[in-house]
Design an enzyme around this catalytic site. Structure first.
Site, PDB file in Angstrom:
ATOM      1  N   HIS A 227      81.933  95.103  61.771  1.00  0.00           N
ATOM      2  CA  HIS A 227      82.917  95.114  60.686  1.00  0.00           C
ATOM      3  C   HIS A 227      84.121  94.257  61.021  1.00  0.00           C
ATOM      4  O   HIS A 227      84.565  94.184  62.167  1.00  0.00           O
ATOM      5  CB  HIS A 227      83.324  96.537  60.279  1.00  0.00           C
ATOM      6  CG  HIS A 227      84.113  97.329  61.278  1.00  0.00           C
ATOM      7  ND1 HIS A 227      85.489  97.305  61.320  1.00  0.00           N
ATOM      8  CD2 HIS A 227      83.734  98.198  62.238  1.00  0.00           C
ATOM      9  CE1 HIS A 227      85.920  98.127  62.267  1.00  0.00           C
ATOM     10  NE2 HIS A 227      84.873  98.682  62.847  1.00  0.00           N
TER      11      HIS A 227
ATOM     12  N   ASP B 123      87.966  97.211  68.142  1.00  0.00           N
ATOM     13  CA  ASP B 123      87.447  97.833  66.896  1.00  0.00           C
ATOM     14  C   ASP B 123      87.865  96.996  65.699  1.00  0.00           C
ATOM     15  O   ASP B 123      88.889  97.269  65.091  1.00  0.00           O
ATOM     16  CB  ASP B 123      87.980  99.268  66.803  1.00  0.00           C
ATOM     17  CG  ASP B 123      87.376 100.049  65.645  1.00  0.00           C
ATOM     18  OD1 ASP B 123      86.445  99.558  65.008  1.00  0.00           O
ATOM     19  OD2 ASP B 123      87.872 101.157  65.385  1.00  0.00           O
TER      20      ASP B 123
ATOM     21  N   GLU C  49      85.063  98.767  56.478  1.00  0.00           N
ATOM     22  CA  GLU C  49      84.358  99.838  57.205  1.00  0.00           C
ATOM     23  C   GLU C  49      85.273 101.015  57.468  1.00  0.00           C
ATOM     24  O   GLU C  49      84.870 102.176  57.390  1.00  0.00           O
ATOM     25  CB  GLU C  49      83.817  99.281  58.535  1.00  0.00           C
ATOM     26  CG  GLU C  49      82.943 100.255  59.326  1.00  0.00           C
ATOM     27  CD  GLU C  49      83.699 101.137  60.306  1.00  0.00           C
ATOM     28  OE1 GLU C  49      83.085 102.049  60.880  1.00  0.00           O
ATOM     29  OE2 GLU C  49      84.924 100.940  60.500  1.00  0.00           O
ATOM     30  N   GLU C  50      86.533 100.694  57.800  1.00  0.00           N
ATOM     31  CA  GLU C  50      87.462 101.719  58.297  1.00  0.00           C
ATOM     32  C   GLU C  50      87.894 102.715  57.229  1.00  0.00           C
ATOM     33  O   GLU C  50      88.587 103.684  57.515  1.00  0.00           O
ATOM     34  CB  GLU C  50      88.713 101.047  58.892  1.00  0.00           C
ATOM     35  CG  GLU C  50      88.442 100.185  60.121  1.00  0.00           C
ATOM     36  CD  GLU C  50      88.142 100.994  61.373  1.00  0.00           C
ATOM     37  OE1 GLU C  50      87.974 102.221  61.263  1.00  0.00           O
ATOM     38  OE2 GLU C  50      88.085 100.385  62.455  1.00  0.00           O
TER      39      GLU C  50
ATOM     40  N   ASP D 110      79.714  97.517  66.859  1.00  0.00           N
ATOM     41  CA  ASP D 110      81.077  97.969  66.550  1.00  0.00           C
ATOM     42  C   ASP D 110      81.662  98.555  67.829  1.00  0.00           C
ATOM     43  O   ASP D 110      81.300  99.670  68.216  1.00  0.00           O
ATOM     44  CB  ASP D 110      81.030  99.022  65.428  1.00  0.00           C
ATOM     45  CG  ASP D 110      82.414  99.543  65.068  1.00  0.00           C
ATOM     46  OD1 ASP D 110      83.411  99.017  65.611  1.00  0.00           O
ATOM     47  OD2 ASP D 110      82.498 100.482  64.240  1.00  0.00           O
TER      48      ASP D 110
ATOM     49  N   HIS E 278      92.515 102.090  66.507  1.00  0.00           N
ATOM     50  CA  HIS E 278      93.320 102.548  65.365  1.00  0.00           C
ATOM     51  C   HIS E 278      94.797 102.668  65.716  1.00  0.00           C
ATOM     52  O   HIS E 278      95.545 103.383  65.052  1.00  0.00           O
ATOM     53  CB  HIS E 278      92.794 103.883  64.786  1.00  0.00           C
ATOM     54  CG  HIS E 278      91.364 103.817  64.347  1.00  0.00           C
ATOM     55  ND1 HIS E 278      90.693 104.877  63.797  1.00  0.00           N
ATOM     56  CD2 HIS E 278      90.460 102.799  64.374  1.00  0.00           C
ATOM     57  CE1 HIS E 278      89.444 104.527  63.510  1.00  0.00           C
ATOM     58  NE2 HIS E 278      89.287 103.268  63.859  1.00  0.00           N
TER      59      HIS E 278
HETATM   60  N1  BES Z   1      84.370 101.916  65.611  1.00  0.00           N
HETATM   61  C1  BES Z   1      84.652 103.163  64.953  1.00  0.00           C
HETATM   62  C2  BES Z   1      83.587 104.199  65.209  1.00  0.00           C
HETATM   63  C3  BES Z   1      83.551 104.787  66.604  1.00  0.00           C
HETATM   64  C4  BES Z   1      84.704 105.170  67.249  1.00  0.00           C
HETATM   65  C5  BES Z   1      82.328 105.003  67.219  1.00  0.00           C
HETATM   66  C6  BES Z   1      84.642 105.733  68.526  1.00  0.00           C
HETATM   67  C7  BES Z   1      82.256 105.584  68.475  1.00  0.00           C
HETATM   68  C8  BES Z   1      83.420 105.946  69.132  1.00  0.00           C
HETATM   69  C9  BES Z   1      84.738 102.920  63.434  1.00  0.00           C
HETATM   70  O1  BES Z   1      85.412 101.740  63.111  1.00  0.00           O
HETATM   71  C10 BES Z   1      85.532 104.061  62.832  1.00  0.00           C
HETATM   72  O2  BES Z   1      86.687 104.144  63.083  1.00  0.00           O
HETATM   73  N2  BES Z   1      84.851 104.949  62.081  1.00  0.00           N
HETATM   74  C11 BES Z   1      85.528 106.072  61.483  1.00  0.00           C
HETATM   75  C12 BES Z   1      84.656 106.725  60.446  1.00  0.00           C
HETATM   76  C13 BES Z   1      84.424 105.885  59.198  1.00  0.00           C
HETATM   77  C14 BES Z   1      83.425 106.550  58.277  1.00  0.00           C
HETATM   78  C15 BES Z   1      85.726 105.634  58.478  1.00  0.00           C
HETATM   79  C16 BES Z   1      85.853 107.099  62.555  1.00  0.00           C
HETATM   80  O3  BES Z   1      85.107 107.204  63.538  1.00  0.00           O
HETATM   81  O4  BES Z   1      86.837 107.808  62.395  1.00  0.00           O
HETATM   82 ZN    ZN Z   2      87.516 102.108  63.577  1.00  0.00          ZN
END
Ligand code: BES
Ligand code: ZN
Length: 419
Positions: free
Chosen positions: A217, A237, A271-272, A299, A376
């Site tokens: 992403h 990220d 994605e976020e 990712d 984040h």
């Molecule tokens: N890269 C993250 C996902 C992640 C974080 C995987 C830490 C493994 C360990 C992704 O960009 C993200 O932040 N995903 C969100 C959920 C999404 C549905 C908005 C999250 O994990 O909070």
């Molecule tokens: Zn993220």
């Protein structure tokens, strides 16, 4: 915590910004998120629940998770997001659905695969092509791409910086494509926000209808308050994933490699904020009956949190394709150690493909618990990953092996005849 479903609409951000009309909405939410909701609103009630055991979760000793359908007021969504984010470390723990009917469909699990789909051969039989390409992948190039992407103020899906970053990636990929007639770069426009996804296609020679997707992403975030002026470098990220993929594109195209299957490299927007870009693309492909034989998600590739090098995530992914990736690593990257982990919820774009019934995999930088603690935040910089891209290079190597080994298969009839 949740499967992202065909009909799911993850709209909490837009709802948060809209008039606080306190309209009732249907959400599906995992057990832990549900417990957070009960703290905010003790009157909230599960109307239906179902034990979901994502692919591989049971095999790995996981128990699956209870997912609930609850009707709550729109105005509670931002509070719920914050509570999930603060207490459960990650957000994305619920999905807003357009109606009760759609919410109920979401509880049933991923869509059925296309009728025409046949599991691909996972034979590793292209060593003569893969082996000379691997040493051409350079961590210095990956480092450069992460540097460029993380120097945008942010890459949020609604900001002009987020739009600029998408355009920059399209420009870079176009340069790599040169003027080959079988290579195209397009920007996939999304109706609900300005940031576009970017797609580079290398058309397959003899088996173009079968498609292999490699994605990451392009957006970044520092939470629901991210705006034009927010600093969200997103170096790990997920500038790292885009950079790992860009290096694979560079080497494949520089070598003149021509796949038999069609290869698509995708930098997903948004994605976020609930896998929105990839969800739209995977749904569109399913509608158009595009035969995606495999999808690989990169990712977060550049922060090494464990002794093992590459973790294959076992939930919301395909067990057979994961085994293929482990074999690719064993064959081509014998010094690397592979581990297994899981998010426990639909944490990245692989889940969008999985939800549409396509085989998806998610090789990740670390175990879930030891992943980069700075994501984040404004601290997700290259410096936080040690100003190196040696870790991200391993993911380029694995992705290149995946692209060539899956990409080199001709039509099924021919494959059988060759045996
Ligand atoms: N890269 C993250 C996902 C992640 C974080 C995987 C830490 C493994 C360990 C992704 O960009 C993200 O932040 N995903 C969100 C959920 C999404 C549905 C908005 C999250 O994990 O909070
Ligand atoms: Zn993220």
């Amino acid at each position: 915590m949740l499967r992202l479903q065909k009909t799911a609409l993850l709209v909490w951000l837009s709802l948060a910004g809209a008039a606080q009309a306190a309209e009732p909405v249907w959400i599906s939410i995992g057990e832990q998120g549900y417990q957070q909701l009960k703290k905010i609103n003790p009157a909230a009630q599960s109307r239906q629940s179902r034990l979901l055991a994502p692919d591989g979760a049971l095999a790995k000793g996981g128990a699956g998770e209870n997912v609930h359908l609850v009707q709550i007021s729109e105005s509670e969504l931002p509070k719920l997001s914050d509570a999930i984010h603060e207490n459960l470390r990650h957000c994305g723990g619920y999905i807003v659905h357009a109606s009760r009917v759609e919410a109920e469909a979401a509880l049933k699990g991923p869509a059925a695969p296309l009728a025409a789909s046949v599991a691909p051969s996972y034979a590793i039989d292209n060593q003569a092509t893969v082996k000379p390409l691997l040493p051409q992948l350079q961590d210095s190039n990956i480092l450069g791409t992460i540097q460029s992407l993380s120097s945008y103020q942010n890459r949020f899906y609604t900001t002009r910086h987020g739009v600029d970053a998408s355009n920059w990636i399209a420009g870079q990929w176009k340069q790599l494509a040169g003027n080959r007639a079988d290579v195209a770069v397009e920007q996939f426009a999304h109706a609900a926000w300005p940031q576009k996804s970017v797609i580079l296609t290398i058309k397959g020679k003899s088996n173009a209808a079968e498609t292999v997707v490699l994605g990451g992403h392009l957006d970044s975030t520092v939470g629901s308050g991210t705006g034009e002026a927010s600093r969200a470098p997103g170096a790990d990220d997920d500038a790292s994933g885009i950079a790992s993929l860009t290096e694979v594109i560079r080497v494949l195209l520089a070598s003149g490699y021509q796949p038999q299957r069609t290869l698509k490299f995708i930098a997903y927007a948004a994605e976020e904020v609930g896998l929105r870009g990839s969800s739209e693309i995977a749904r569109r492909y399913k509608q158009q009956q595009v035969n995606v034989v495999g999808a690989l998600q990169l990712d977060m590739t550049n922060y090494q949190g464990d002794a093992q090098d590459i973790f294959l995530f076992t939930d919301y992914t395909n067990a057979a394709q994961n085994a293929f990736l482990a074999n690719l690593a064993k064959t081509y990257l014998p010094t690397l150690k592979v581990g297994y982990s899981q998010c426990g919820y639909a944490c990245s774009d692989h889940a969008s493909w999985h939800a549409q019934g396509y085989p998806a995999s998610f090789p990740f930088e670390s175990s879930f618990n030891n992943s980069n603690p700075n994501i984040h935040t404004a601290r997700d910089t290259l410096a936080s990953s040690g100003n190196q891209a040696r870790h991200a290079l391993k993911f380029s190597q694995l992705a290149l092996a995946y692209a060539v080994e899956l990409g080199s298969d001709g039509p099924a009839a021919k494959r059988l005849a060759q045996r």
